[in-house]
Design a protein around this motif. Structure first.
Motif, PDB file in Angstrom:
ATOM      1  N   ILE A   1       0.658  -0.496  -4.939  1.00 56.51           N
ATOM      2  CA  ILE A   1      -0.597  -0.818  -5.618  1.00 56.51           C
ATOM      3  C   ILE A   1      -1.663   0.157  -5.137  1.00 56.51           C
ATOM      4  O   ILE A   1      -1.780   0.425  -3.945  1.00 56.51           O
ATOM      5  N   GLY A   2      -2.445   0.696  -6.069  1.00 60.70           N
ATOM      6  CA  GLY A   2      -3.513   1.600  -5.663  1.00 60.70           C
ATOM      7  C   GLY A   2      -3.756   2.698  -6.671  1.00 60.70           C
ATOM      8  O   GLY A   2      -3.261   2.667  -7.794  1.00 60.70           O
ATOM      9  N   GLN A   3      -4.513   3.682  -6.243  1.00 54.77           N
ATOM     10  CA  GLN A   3      -4.927   4.756  -7.129  1.00 54.77           C
ATOM     11  C   GLN A   3      -3.736   5.527  -7.686  1.00 54.77           C
ATOM     12  O   GLN A   3      -3.764   5.998  -8.825  1.00 54.77           O
ATOM     13  N   THR A   4      -2.676   5.671  -6.899  1.00 52.47           N
ATOM     14  CA  THR A   4      -1.476   6.374  -7.356  1.00 52.47           C
ATOM     15  C   THR A   4      -0.322   5.406  -7.610  1.00 52.47           C
ATOM     16  O   THR A   4       0.828   5.830  -7.727  1.00 52.47           O
ATOM     17  N   GLY A   5      -0.642   4.124  -7.685  1.00 52.78           N
ATOM     18  CA  GLY A   5       0.380   3.115  -7.957  1.00 52.78           C
ATOM     19  C   GLY A   5      -0.041   2.216  -9.097  1.00 52.78           C
ATOM     20  O   GLY A   5      -0.709   2.643 -10.038  1.00 52.78           O
ATOM     21  N   LYS A   6       0.326   0.953  -9.009  1.00 59.21           N
ATOM     22  CA  LYS A   6      -0.012   0.000 -10.058  1.00 59.21           C
ATOM     23  C   LYS A   6      -1.428  -0.548  -9.856  1.00 59.21           C
ATOM     24  O   LYS A   6      -1.936  -0.602  -8.728  1.00 59.21           O
ATOM     25  N   VAL A   7      -2.033  -0.985 -10.952  1.00 57.72           N
ATOM     26  CA  VAL A   7      -3.314  -1.689 -10.919  1.00 57.72           C
ATOM     27  C   VAL A   7      -3.038  -3.151 -11.244  1.00 57.72           C
ATOM     28  O   VAL A   7      -2.405  -3.448 -12.257  1.00 57.72           O
ATOM     29  N   VAL A   8      -3.482  -4.054 -10.386  1.00 58.23           N
ATOM     30  CA  VAL A   8      -3.232  -5.479 -10.590  1.00 58.23           C
ATOM     31  C   VAL A   8      -4.555  -6.237 -10.621  1.00 58.23           C
ATOM     32  O   VAL A   8      -5.528  -5.847  -9.977  1.00 58.23           O
ATOM     33  N   THR A   9      -4.582  -7.313 -11.386  1.00 51.65           N
ATOM     34  CA  THR A   9      -5.772  -8.167 -11.457  1.00 51.65           C
ATOM     35  C   THR A   9      -5.348  -9.633 -11.395  1.00 51.65           C
ATOM     36  O   THR A   9      -5.526 -10.370 -12.358  1.00 51.65           O
ATOM     37  N   PRO A  10      -4.773 -10.049 -10.288  1.00 50.67           N
ATOM     38  CA  PRO A  10      -4.299 -11.436 -10.179  1.00 50.67           C
ATOM     39  C   PRO A  10      -5.439 -12.414  -9.931  1.00 50.67           C
ATOM     40  O   PRO A  10      -6.562 -12.021  -9.595  1.00 50.67           O
ATOM     41  N   ASP A  11      -5.119 -13.696 -10.071  1.00 51.12           N
ATOM     42  CA  ASP A  11      -6.088 -14.734  -9.713  1.00 51.12           C
ATOM     43  C   ASP A  11      -6.268 -14.783  -8.192  1.00 51.12           C
ATOM     44  O   ASP A  11      -7.359 -15.067  -7.704  1.00 51.12           O
ATOM     45  N   LEU A  12      -5.179 -14.503  -7.453  1.00 51.74           N
ATOM     46  CA  LEU A  12      -5.222 -14.540  -5.990  1.00 51.74           C
ATOM     47  C   LEU A  12      -4.492 -13.332  -5.428  1.00 51.74           C
ATOM     48  O   LEU A  12      -3.343 -13.071  -5.789  1.00 51.74           O
ATOM     49  N   TYR A  13      -5.166 -12.591  -4.555  1.00 49.06           N
ATOM     50  CA  TYR A  13      -4.577 -11.423  -3.898  1.00 49.06           C
ATOM     51  C   TYR A  13      -4.649 -11.649  -2.392  1.00 49.06           C
ATOM     52  O   TYR A  13      -5.734 -11.784  -1.827  1.00 49.06           O
ATOM     53  N   ILE A  14      -3.495 -11.714  -1.742  1.00 55.24           N
ATOM     54  CA  ILE A  14      -3.431 -11.919  -0.295  1.00 55.24           C
ATOM     55  C   ILE A  14      -3.052 -10.596   0.351  1.00 55.24           C
ATOM     56  O   ILE A  14      -1.936 -10.094   0.169  1.00 55.24           O
ATOM     57  N   ALA A  15      -3.977  -9.999   1.080  1.00 60.20           N
ATOM     58  CA  ALA A  15      -3.783  -8.691   1.707  1.00 60.20           C
ATOM     59  C   ALA A  15      -3.390  -8.874   3.167  1.00 60.20           C
ATOM     60  O   ALA A  15      -4.187  -9.368   3.971  1.00 60.20           O
TER      61      ALA A  15
ATOM     62  N   THR B   1       0.847  -1.184   0.000  1.00 61.64           N
ATOM     63  CA  THR B   1       0.000   0.000   0.000  1.00 61.64           C
ATOM     64  C   THR B   1       0.889   1.243   0.000  1.00 61.64           C
ATOM     65  O   THR B   1       2.098   1.170   0.279  1.00 61.64           O
ATOM     66  N   ARG B   2       0.288   2.385  -0.275  1.00 60.86           N
ATOM     67  CA  ARG B   2       1.068   3.620  -0.241  1.00 60.86           C
ATOM     68  C   ARG B   2       1.567   3.896   1.171  1.00 60.86           C
ATOM     69  O   ARG B   2       2.675   4.400   1.368  1.00 60.86           O
ATOM     70  N   GLY B   3       0.745   3.546   2.168  1.00 60.05           N
ATOM     71  CA  GLY B   3       1.149   3.760   3.551  1.00 60.05           C
ATOM     72  C   GLY B   3       2.429   3.021   3.891  1.00 60.05           C
ATOM     73  O   GLY B   3       3.316   3.559   4.563  1.00 60.05           O
ATOM     74  N   ALA B   4       2.539   1.785   3.431  1.00 54.90           N
ATOM     75  CA  ALA B   4       3.746   0.998   3.681  1.00 54.90           C
ATOM     76  C   ALA B   4       4.946   1.597   2.963  1.00 54.90           C
ATOM     77  O   ALA B   4       6.062   1.609   3.503  1.00 54.90           O
ATOM     78  N   CYS B   5       4.717   2.109   1.753  1.00 51.59           N
ATOM     79  CA  CYS B   5       5.816   2.750   1.008  1.00 51.59           C
ATOM     80  C   CYS B   5       6.242   4.048   1.683  1.00 51.59           C
ATOM     81  O   CYS B   5       7.437   4.335   1.801  1.00 51.59           O
ATOM     82  N   ASP B   6       5.251   4.841   2.117  1.00 52.44           N
ATOM     83  CA  ASP B   6       5.561   6.102   2.799  1.00 52.44           C
ATOM     84  C   ASP B   6       6.347   5.865   4.083  1.00 52.44           C
ATOM     85  O   ASP B   6       7.191   6.682   4.479  1.00 52.44           O
ATOM     86  N   ALA B   7       6.063   4.751   4.745  1.00 51.55           N
ATOM     87  CA  ALA B   7       6.760   4.407   5.987  1.00 51.55           C
ATOM     88  C   ALA B   7       8.139   3.810   5.730  1.00 51.55           C
ATOM     89  O   ALA B   7       8.841   3.446   6.683  1.00 51.55           O
ATOM     90  N   GLU B   8       8.496   3.682   4.429  1.00 51.71           N
ATOM     91  CA  GLU B   8       9.804   3.175   4.011  1.00 51.71           C
ATOM     92  C   GLU B   8      10.009   1.706   4.383  1.00 51.71           C
ATOM     93  O   GLU B   8      11.126   1.262   4.615  1.00 51.71           O
ATOM     94  N   TYR B   9       8.908   0.953   4.406  1.00 50.50           N
ATOM     95  CA  TYR B   9       9.023  -0.492   4.595  1.00 50.50           C
ATOM     96  C   TYR B   9       9.447  -1.167   3.296  1.00 50.50           C
ATOM     97  O   TYR B   9       9.980  -2.268   3.314  1.00 50.50           O
ATOM     98  N   CYS B  10       9.171  -0.507   2.164  1.00 46.85           N
ATOM     99  CA  CYS B  10       9.452  -1.087   0.849  1.00 46.85           C
ATOM    100  C   CYS B  10       9.549   0.026  -0.174  1.00 46.85           C
ATOM    101  O   CYS B  10       9.303   1.200   0.148  1.00 46.85           O
ATOM    102  N   ASP B  11       9.888  -0.333  -1.402  1.00 48.08           N
ATOM    103  CA  ASP B  11      10.082   0.663  -2.447  1.00 48.08           C
ATOM    104  C   ASP B  11       8.749   1.015  -3.128  1.00 48.08           C
ATOM    105  O   ASP B  11       7.842   0.189  -3.224  1.00 48.08           O
TER     106      ASP B  11
END
Length: 325
Positions: A251-265, A236-246
């Protein structure tokens, strides 16, 4: 219906992107007596000719020009425009990728054509080619058609099934020369932050984390599960803003759009901005310790619990299942 459809065969790191094969499938849907023509840009692309033929291309235009080895808006727009004028197709299809989203509007504007972006379905209705695309963050769907049945279209990955491969099929190969001039941008070096792995936008399985993952080390746990499943890691953007990841995996409105068969949140609350990027996933599994988290309203399966307890157990169980299989 007799149509000519031009398909940009996009490559990445020397490999043919799956969305290019999906674009060929979309083209075959609307072509009965006409032609599906694929385009390969770059000096290292001829290796993909047979693959494109086996997945539906009747002709393959190959542009072996060093100036299109790396994507730049100017070079690709000039190349596609020149090929378009030579072929005069009814439609031009390409993936709704970083390249497609930049190239399609530029080329369409130069050629005086319309653009239908982010299509998830393409079909014939009567004498018209009808394109379906999501609007309002996937809450509704819009059907569009070109007034003169001539347009550019970008196709969202993982929505149109790829045709079965026909290993006996061949295609006519045309080596086409283009004149690239007055370039304002030249790529001298490509530096990637994201390293290897499955392409997030085309991944069939995505393991995604939010602020609840709490740290970069927490994302290592997600990566382990993704590796077991052969999937990709998102955030999520929150995780990116917190510098947990790049931000490259946002994924999201200001990120990528994905349509996988399985999404684990994992540890994702379910803010509307994030849902805009994954709401069309076929199956959603949510792991969150808050039973009132909005993510459970869109999840097909929910696990209420601490993800740091659930994830290791889930990963180990899946490892055992795959060993048994």
């Amino acid at each position: 219906m007799s149509k000519k459809v031009l398909v940009l065969a996009e490559t990445r790191d020397g490999g043919l992107r799956n969305v290019s094969l999906e674009s060929l499938s979309a083209a075959k849907r609307i072509v009965e007596k006409g032609e599906v023509i694929a385009v390969l840009l770059g000096s290292d692309t001829p290796q993909h000719i047979s693959t494109l033929a086996q997945y539906g291309a009747d002709k393959v235009y190959v542009v072996s020009n060093d100036q299109v080895n790396q994507y730049t808006s100017d070079a690709y727009t000039q190349a596609i425009s020149q090929i378009f004028k030579d072929i005069d197709p009814d439609f031009v299809f390409m993936g709704h990728t970083a390249i497609g989203k930049d190239l399609a509007p530029r080329a369409a504007a130069r050629l005086g054509l319309g653009l239908i972006s982010d299509c998830i379905d393409i079909n014939i209705e009567g004498n018209d080619v009808v394109f379906t695309r999501p609007i309002y963050a996937g809450k509704a769907f819009q059907k569009k058609k070109s007034v003169n049945n001539k347009a550019f279209a970008t196709i969202r990955p993982n929505n149109i099934p790829v045709l079965e491969v026909d290993s006996s099929k061949t295609a006519e190969v045309i080596h086409f020369s283009v004149e690239i001039k007055n370039l304002r941008t030249i790529v001298k070096e490509v530096v990637r932050k994201a390293v290897g792995g499955v392409d997030l936008s085309e991944a069939k399985i995505v393991v995604s984390g939010g602020r609840g993952v709490k740290s970069p080390e927490g994302f290592s746990t997600l990566q382990e599960l993704a590796n077991v499943l052969g999937g990709a890691v998102g955030a999520t953007r929150g995780a990116c803003d917190a510098e947990y990841c790049d931000y490259s995996i946002q994924i999201g409105q200001t990120g990528k759009v994905v349509t996988p068969d399985l999404y684990i949140a994992c540890g994702i609350s379910g803010a509307i901005q994030h849902l805009a990027g994954m709401s069309n996933s076929k199956v959603v599994v949510a792991i969150n310790k808050d039973p009132e988290a909005p993510i459970f309203q869109v999840a097909d399966y929910g696990i209420v619990g601490d993800l740091f307890e659930v994830m290791p157990l889930l990963t180990e169980e899946l490892k055992n299942m795959f060993v048994v299989c």
